[in-house]
Design an enzyme around this catalytic site. Sequence first.
Site, short mmCIF file in Angstrom:
data_model
loop_
_atom_site.label_atom_id
_atom_site.label_comp_id
_atom_site.label_asym_id
_atom_site.label_seq_id
_atom_site.Cartn_x
_atom_site.Cartn_y
_atom_site.Cartn_z
N CYS A 2 0.82 -1.20 0.00
CA CYS A 2 0.00 0.00 0.00
C CYS A 2 0.86 1.25 0.00
O CYS A 2 2.08 1.20 -0.09
CB CYS A 2 -0.91 0.00 1.23
SG CYS A 2 -1.90 -1.49 1.43
N ARG A 49 -4.80 1.41 -0.82
CA ARG A 49 -4.68 -0.03 -0.64
C ARG A 49 -4.48 -0.80 -1.93
O ARG A 49 -5.18 -0.58 -2.92
CB ARG A 49 -5.93 -0.58 0.06
CG ARG A 49 -5.76 -2.06 0.45
CD ARG A 49 -6.98 -2.64 1.11
NE ARG A 49 -6.70 -4.00 1.58
CZ ARG A 49 -7.62 -4.94 1.72
NH1 ARG A 49 -8.89 -4.67 1.48
NH2 ARG A 49 -7.27 -6.15 2.13
N ASN A 74 1.85 -0.14 5.38
CA ASN A 74 2.30 -0.57 4.06
C ASN A 74 3.23 -1.76 4.24
O ASN A 74 4.25 -1.64 4.91
CB ASN A 74 3.04 0.59 3.37
CG ASN A 74 3.80 0.14 2.13
OD1 ASN A 74 3.39 -0.77 1.43
ND2 ASN A 74 4.91 0.80 1.86
N ILE A 288 13.21 -9.76 -18.67
CA ILE A 288 13.48 -8.77 -19.70
C ILE A 288 14.79 -9.10 -20.37
O ILE A 288 15.81 -9.31 -19.70
CB ILE A 288 13.53 -7.34 -19.10
CG1 ILE A 288 12.15 -6.92 -18.63
CG2 ILE A 288 14.08 -6.34 -20.12
CD1 ILE A 288 11.12 -6.72 -19.73
#
Length: 630
Positions: A2, A49, A74, A288
């Site tokens: 969060c 959130r 968080n 990647i």
Amino acid sequence: MCGIAGLMVTSGGSVDQSVLRQMTDAIAHRGPDADGFFVGAGVGLGHRRLSIIDVAGGHQPMYSPDERVVIVYNGEIYNFQQLRRELESLGHGFKTNCDTEVLLASYLEWGQDCVTRLRGMFAFAIWDTRKGELFLARDRLGIKPLYFANLGDGSFIFGSELKALMVYPGISRKMRLDALEDYLALGYVPDPKCILDGVEQLSPGYTLTVNKNTGQQRQQPYWRLDVVTPAVGEEHPEELLERLEEAVKLRMVADVPLGAFLSGGLDSSTIVGLMARNNPEPIETCSIGSDDPMFDESGHAELVSDHFSTHHRMRLVSARDGSLLDVMAGVYDEPFADISALPTYRVCALAREKVKVALSGDGGDELFAGYRRHRFHMLEEQLRSRIPLGIRRPVFAALAAVYPKLDRAPRFLRAKSTFEALARSSAEAYFQTVSKSPDSTRYRMYSQKMRSRLAGYHPQERFCKLASEVAGAHPLSVIQYLDFKTYLPGDILTKVDRASMAHGLEVRVPILDHKFVEWGLRLDPETRIRDGVGKAVFKDAVRGFLPDSIIDRPKKGFDIPAADWLRNELAGEVQKLASSERLLDTGLFSRKALLQMIDEHMNEKRDHQTTLWSLLMLDRSIDQLKLTAA
């Protein structure tokens, strides 16, 4: 995962709810699923959130049963189920199945000491009306960020990212010049500093208490990294894998789709393999690659994917992604010069297409000495330990002064940097090793105004201070301690946190489970580098679990061909630096020196890619944050 923000008005004023909402909205990307607010007498808390656990029941801010204590949080507490059972035995009841309620109950039961019981990544704020105190904490390793500031109007403000603070009326836009020097030396602004004067980062493993009635503040550590205590007994490689597997399993608890980053390197491959061993369905993995074969590792990732039967996806990064420079400045707020932020941003976007949580292999090189610089430093240390600094400094400094700098010569001919390292103390030498721009380059491009205002400050001071905290430790453990206190939170974890949260993706890092870190640092340092090979004990542990070709291949960073990009696709952007009003109007840089540096790089006389990239990102951050040097 969060985003949190909040403010306290200690001068007796009231909270402007519209400002609180603006602060929270500024970090909406960290929590796109919902928002929530608490406003009390002179205190406001905001929350965004990203729903991961107990999607229906974990809304914040969350209140204690008597509504006198409220939390915004968080992170993830991986041992919350164990803590919940203990708290239930002590009489606590629970209405949800989320870790937020467990964290709040832990505070109600154990007070501020609750942080010592938490196993996870977190940054949270608790407003306790009973004490009139705001209590903030950040996790031990600095996986989650937390910024704060005390303002002239008597307000205290905080937020997960700097952009949450930047919308507060009257906040200073003045650059902190020692932080600017740190940035140009290291490529990031190390905690507790911030590029903004008057703003700080809460350091990893610290708490901060603010008393609303008195305005008094108290910062204190609740965890210290121990690299001094000697290793006890012999550890077996199989125990390493068992301990890491436990950390991985704890991080596989989620009520949303979960996957992993897979670069094909040792660390991410091990994490993926342990996930596959503990999941009945194929793991979602992504990586990647590069359109430049010299930088492409996608084939290794595909090999590991085949080995563990994952659902693997891959995309390429190319010079076209240089257009993301402005995007990167917006994502990171403070200037941030790690070139691998671009592919990190791309892999997070790719992961988010399929999953909401991804596990990564970050931390393995710091914990088990996997960087080439670790091996080179230990070779230099053998000589430093034999010759007193009083002799080394003048002798090797003289040799370094006359030896030419040969950027493009074979490595064994580049002795200048080795002579310079041998003329320094161990901590000073390690600082120079990790520097993005050497002292001579930085001082050359600074104006007299910048040199004067630095007043002799040098970023290596922090490295020397940190090294003194662990005096007596093994030389390898000392530089690993430096990495854990600087590079890991300032660069690696910052890079991944901002890139992932920009896409609403939660990234979990099993190798940085603090219990695993504590155990790993108690291993004999001689097991980390053996016969010139780094991460030796880790490689022993995964032999037979991973393909030998993955274990034994040379390490390559998550990198891009920046030097060529800057000479070709981004040449126009580089040329603009010498006439950038944003840089030159600060009065801190020499236009003549910038022109010379650009010319040297473009004509391949010198490789200035790291310095030029740092300047490109600084130029854009000055614009984004409207920074001044006044």
